[in-house]
Scaffold this motif. Sequence first.
Motif, PDB file in Angstrom:
ATOM      1  N   ILE A 122      22.632   0.695 -32.692  1.00  0.00           N
ATOM      2  CA  ILE A 122      21.504   0.322 -31.837  1.00  0.00           C
ATOM      3  C   ILE A 122      20.483   1.449 -31.859  1.00  0.00           C
ATOM      4  N   GLY A 123      19.258   1.143 -32.230  1.00  0.00           N
ATOM      5  CA  GLY A 123      18.210   2.149 -32.251  1.00  0.00           C
ATOM      6  C   GLY A 123      17.789   2.551 -30.850  1.00  0.00           C
ATOM      7  N   VAL A 124      17.066   3.669 -30.761  1.00  0.00           N
ATOM      8  CA  VAL A 124      16.642   4.183 -29.457  1.00  0.00           C
ATOM      9  C   VAL A 124      15.155   4.529 -29.497  1.00  0.00           C
ATOM     10  N   GLU A 125      14.414   3.958 -28.559  1.00  0.00           N
ATOM     11  CA  GLU A 125      13.036   4.392 -28.318  1.00  0.00           C
ATOM     12  C   GLU A 125      13.044   5.232 -27.053  1.00  0.00           C
ATOM     13  N   GLY A 126      12.758   6.504 -27.209  1.00  0.00           N
ATOM     14  CA  GLY A 126      12.691   7.372 -26.043  1.00  0.00           C
ATOM     15  C   GLY A 126      11.415   7.110 -25.262  1.00  0.00           C
ATOM     16  N   THR A 127      11.548   6.961 -23.955  1.00  0.00           N
ATOM     17  CA  THR A 127      10.375   6.859 -23.086  1.00  0.00           C
ATOM     18  C   THR A 127      10.281   8.180 -22.337  1.00  0.00           C
ATOM     19  N   ILE A 128       9.230   8.910 -22.618  1.00  0.00           N
ATOM     20  CA  ILE A 128       9.106  10.283 -22.133  1.00  0.00           C
ATOM     21  C   ILE A 128       7.921  10.385 -21.192  1.00  0.00           C
ATOM     22  N   ILE A 129       8.196  10.671 -19.922  1.00  0.00           N
ATOM     23  CA  ILE A 129       7.143  10.857 -18.926  1.00  0.00           C
ATOM     24  C   ILE A 129       6.852  12.347 -18.807  1.00  0.00           C
ATOM     25  N   LEU A 130       5.617  12.724 -19.046  1.00  0.00           N
ATOM     26  CA  LEU A 130       5.194  14.117 -18.943  1.00  0.00           C
ATOM     27  C   LEU A 130       4.504  14.352 -17.601  1.00  0.00           C
ATOM     28  N   GLY A 131       4.765  15.526 -17.010  1.00  0.00           N
ATOM     29  CA  GLY A 131       4.090  15.883 -15.770  1.00  0.00           C
ATOM     30  C   GLY A 131       4.978  15.820 -14.545  1.00  0.00           C
ATOM     31  N   LEU A 132       6.303  15.808 -14.749  1.00  0.00           N
ATOM     32  CA  LEU A 132       7.202  15.902 -13.603  1.00  0.00           C
ATOM     33  C   LEU A 132       7.016  17.256 -12.925  1.00  0.00           C
ATOM     34  N   ASP A 133       7.493  17.377 -11.711  1.00  0.00           N
ATOM     35  CA  ASP A 133       7.229  18.596 -10.943  1.00  0.00           C
ATOM     36  C   ASP A 133       7.841  19.848 -11.569  1.00  0.00           C
ATOM     37  N   ASP A 134       8.863  19.696 -12.417  1.00  0.00           N
ATOM     38  CA  ASP A 134       9.436  20.872 -13.063  1.00  0.00           C
ATOM     39  C   ASP A 134       8.875  21.113 -14.465  1.00  0.00           C
ATOM     40  N   HIS A 135       7.856  20.361 -14.843  1.00  0.00           N
ATOM     41  CA  HIS A 135       7.260  20.514 -16.169  1.00  0.00           C
ATOM     42  C   HIS A 135       6.145  21.560 -16.155  1.00  0.00           C
ATOM     43  N   ASP A 136       6.248  22.507 -17.084  1.00  0.00           N
ATOM     44  CA  ASP A 136       5.118  23.357 -17.412  1.00  0.00           C
ATOM     45  C   ASP A 136       4.934  23.272 -18.923  1.00  0.00           C
ATOM     46  N   GLU A 137       4.014  24.058 -19.462  1.00  0.00           N
ATOM     47  CA  GLU A 137       3.711  23.955 -20.891  1.00  0.00           C
ATOM     48  C   GLU A 137       4.944  24.223 -21.754  1.00  0.00           C
ATOM     49  N   LYS A 189       3.118  22.523 -11.699  1.00  0.00           N
ATOM     50  CA  LYS A 189       3.249  23.791 -12.419  1.00  0.00           C
ATOM     51  C   LYS A 189       2.259  23.946 -13.574  1.00  0.00           C
ATOM     52  N   ILE A 190       1.262  23.096 -13.616  1.00  0.00           N
ATOM     53  CA  ILE A 190       0.324  23.111 -14.736  1.00  0.00           C
ATOM     54  C   ILE A 190      -0.966  22.475 -14.247  1.00  0.00           C
ATOM     55  N   SER A 191      -2.093  22.840 -14.824  1.00  0.00           N
ATOM     56  CA  SER A 191      -3.352  22.243 -14.394  1.00  0.00           C
ATOM     57  C   SER A 191      -3.464  20.818 -14.937  1.00  0.00           C
ATOM     58  N   PRO A 192      -4.258  19.966 -14.292  1.00  0.00           N
ATOM     59  CA  PRO A 192      -4.458  18.618 -14.826  1.00  0.00           C
ATOM     60  C   PRO A 192      -5.007  18.647 -16.255  1.00  0.00           C
ATOM     61  N   GLU A 193      -5.931  19.563 -16.518  1.00  0.00           N
ATOM     62  CA  GLU A 193      -6.545  19.644 -17.841  1.00  0.00           C
ATOM     63  C   GLU A 193      -5.516  20.031 -18.900  1.00  0.00           C
ATOM     64  N   ARG A 194      -4.641  20.992 -18.556  1.00  0.00           N
ATOM     65  CA  ARG A 194      -3.642  21.427 -19.540  1.00  0.00           C
ATOM     66  C   ARG A 194      -2.577  20.353 -19.744  1.00  0.00           C
ATOM     67  N   LEU A 195      -2.207  19.636 -18.701  1.00  0.00           N
ATOM     68  CA  LEU A 195      -1.247  18.541 -18.868  1.00  0.00           C
ATOM     69  C   LEU A 195      -1.832  17.466 -19.779  1.00  0.00           C
TER      70      LEU A 195
END
Length: 370
Positions: free
Chosen positions: A283-298, A358-364
């Motif tokens: 079975i193949g996998v398509e990862g769904t990746i949400i960026l910008g969670l509260d613990d996300h930085d660059e 943990k990151i600016s809107p522009e950088r995210l």
Amino acid sequence: MNFLLIYPSWSKLEHQTEFNLPPHGPVVMAAEIPDWVEVTFADENVQQVPVSEDWDMVGISVMLTAQLPRALALAALFRGKGVPVLFGGISAMLHADEVAQHGSLFYGEVEGRLGPVFEDARAGQLKPRYDYDGDFPDIAAVGPARRELLTDELYTHKGVRMVDLFHASRGCRFNCFPCCTPFLGGRSFRPRPMARVEEELATIENDRLFIVDNSLAQDTEWEKELFRTMIPFKKSWCCHPIEDDPEVLDLAAQAGAWYVYQAVFDTSDFIRERVKRYKDHGIGVEGTIILGLDDHDEESIKRLVDFLMEIDLDLAEFTVLTPFRGSRIHRQLTKQGRILSEDHSLYNAGNVVYQPKKISPERLQEMYHY
């Protein structure tokens, strides 16, 4: 009565290969329209809306927040011609107060309930709102969608016919933080009787499906029964998560599981092993990746992307965390005063509309493009 049913256009995700799936909500709704109504369907993403013709009523089906600006513009156009407008769909309900200023609103699930609506329209007495909020019809009443309204040639990509959409259940017992499903479909899992599942599968000529249920991993015995029911139909299909159980995965593979959408929310061994078990069953996998969670930085976003390469995903879909109405994340960010824009056109999951932690809107936004 001549009824025009419209699915409005919206701005697709930047960088994503553009394709258009046949919409599901409008053809589910259309199956409940009385026989004496002549229905014309127009998906504005693949065809022109026939605005020059005379219609007795126009329906606008709004699934996505990003469709709202165009939906309201279409409503204004037809109301300017003296044509009554009826809204329905997920985002019409999520933004009910705003939408109700631009036409009548059907709020809820349609099974067994559209006859009086069209009788009112025929009598020129369409009500401002038909409200079935939280009042769900008997799931056994959900019959086959009216797919004959869809033109197959319009839903192709590079000459390949797109999947047909199908659902075997409604409702979701989970309450994932970015999702508005519990607000609309309820927190109870409502599976369709297998006889109705078989009935609908028998009407679908396409050999590839997208099972659009919120999650198939809600009841183990039902899940196994569903896959056993699907085996004889010899379809290939994609879906949201399947239960991580060897017997379930084996039956899913036998039933034609093509690939699944799997949320990749961290770089843990849990995710690594879950992806491996899918792939071990073919079975193949398509990862769904949400960026910008509260613990996300660059740096954590870069590590996440490296991890995706390591676990050998077949496909990946990147989105920016988006606070859709009715979701836990919307309530949280509203309470914290972190929502930066209410511009509906930006809510396509490709734009930063809130203040990350943990990151600016522009950088995210730049990291999303990265």
